[in-house]
Enzyme design. Sequence first.
Site, PDB file in Angstrom:
ATOM      1  CG  ASP A 101      -2.018   0.916   1.290  1.00 14.33           C
ATOM      2  OD1 ASP A 101      -2.660   1.141   0.258  1.00 14.33           O
ATOM      3  OD2 ASP A 101      -2.246   1.507   2.362  1.00 14.33           O
ATOM      4  CG  ASP A 157      -8.695  -7.649   7.615  1.00 11.11           C
ATOM      5  OD1 ASP A 157      -7.689  -7.236   7.001  1.00 11.11           O
ATOM      6  OD2 ASP A 157      -9.085  -7.151   8.680  1.00 11.11           O
TER       7      ASP A 157
HETATM    8  P1  IMP Z   1       1.414  -0.064   4.200  1.00 13.30           P
HETATM    9  O1  IMP Z   1       2.018  -0.476   2.873  1.00 13.30           O
HETATM   10  O2  IMP Z   1       2.423   0.180   5.263  1.00 13.30           O
HETATM   11  O3  IMP Z   1       0.493   1.101   4.040  1.00 13.30           O
HETATM   12  O4  IMP Z   1       0.512  -1.236   4.795  1.00 13.30           O
HETATM   13  C1  IMP Z   1       0.008  -2.245   4.019  1.00 13.30           C
HETATM   14  C2  IMP Z   1      -0.887  -3.092   4.891  1.00 13.30           C
HETATM   15  O5  IMP Z   1      -2.189  -2.501   4.990  1.00 13.30           O
HETATM   16  C3  IMP Z   1      -1.104  -4.445   4.240  1.00 13.30           C
HETATM   17  O6  IMP Z   1      -0.187  -5.374   4.689  1.00 13.30           O
HETATM   18  C4  IMP Z   1      -2.524  -4.779   4.649  1.00 13.30           C
HETATM   19  O7  IMP Z   1      -2.511  -5.463   5.886  1.00 13.30           O
HETATM   20  C5  IMP Z   1      -3.210  -3.458   4.840  1.00 13.30           C
HETATM   21  N1  IMP Z   1      -4.038  -3.107   3.646  1.00 13.30           N
HETATM   22  C6  IMP Z   1      -3.804  -2.107   2.777  1.00 13.30           C
HETATM   23  N2  IMP Z   1      -4.759  -2.047   1.826  1.00 13.30           N
HETATM   24  C7  IMP Z   1      -5.618  -3.054   2.090  1.00 13.30           C
HETATM   25  C8  IMP Z   1      -6.826  -3.511   1.430  1.00 13.30           C
HETATM   26  O8  IMP Z   1      -7.291  -2.993   0.403  1.00 13.30           O
HETATM   27  N3  IMP Z   1      -7.458  -4.562   2.020  1.00 13.30           N
HETATM   28  C9  IMP Z   1      -6.986  -5.180   3.152  1.00 13.30           C
HETATM   29  N4  IMP Z   1      -5.841  -4.790   3.771  1.00 13.30           N
HETATM   30  C10 IMP Z   1      -5.165  -3.726   3.259  1.00 13.30           C
END
Ligand code: IMP
Length: 173
Positions: A101, A157
């Site tokens: 993300d 989830d």
């Molecule tokens: P980031 O890259 O640090 O923002 O975090 C990514 C984490 O956010 C992932 O490992 C998921 O657990 C959670 N996440 C982000 N987008 C989604 C989504 O669309 N559905 C479910 N979990 C998500």
Amino acid sequence: MARTLAPEILYSAEEIQSRVRELGRAITEQTPEDGEIAALIVLKGAFVFAADLLRAIDRRTRIGFLETHKDPEDPGATDFIFTHPFPIKGADLLIIEDILDTGITLTRLQERMASRRPARIRTAVLLDKVPRRQVETRVEYRGFEIPDRWVVGYGLDDGETYRNLPYIGYVEE
Ligand code: IMP
Ligand code: MG
């Protein structure tokens, strides 16, 4: 029988399986025949992806887990709790994550692991929400690029539900 939980389909179970098999083949080809992969599965979201991906890899593997804990008041502060029955030093690490993300969590994790001197670190993510990226993140194996919408299923989830959905779908936010 109709499913009571029915988010709109983004990738069907069949499409996911075929892509995951391709990723498994690529990882196999890029791992020495006598090598051993130390897989680190990021809980909870990656548990379904990892189960399929690891079975599509034709190399010796050891499997560990880690949980991430984010501070809701400081998205940069992520804590990791590890359970891995192998040393990281010298290991051929494969981090397995569900979705990329902002990239903050994965980058933090890669830095943490790099400080423990593995032989190399590779990362596999099933989904990549490209438009959400905040920090540049190195990923060797990527399943699908998706738009900025909340997705569920195949381990992912929405408030802890939908993880058992066999496909990946959208839910309203
Ligand atoms: P980031 O890259 O640090 O923002 O975090 C990514 C984490 O956010 C992932 O490992 C998921 O657990 C959670 N996440 C982000 N987008 C989604 C989504 O669309 N559905 C479910 N979990 C998500
Ligand atoms: Mg996650």
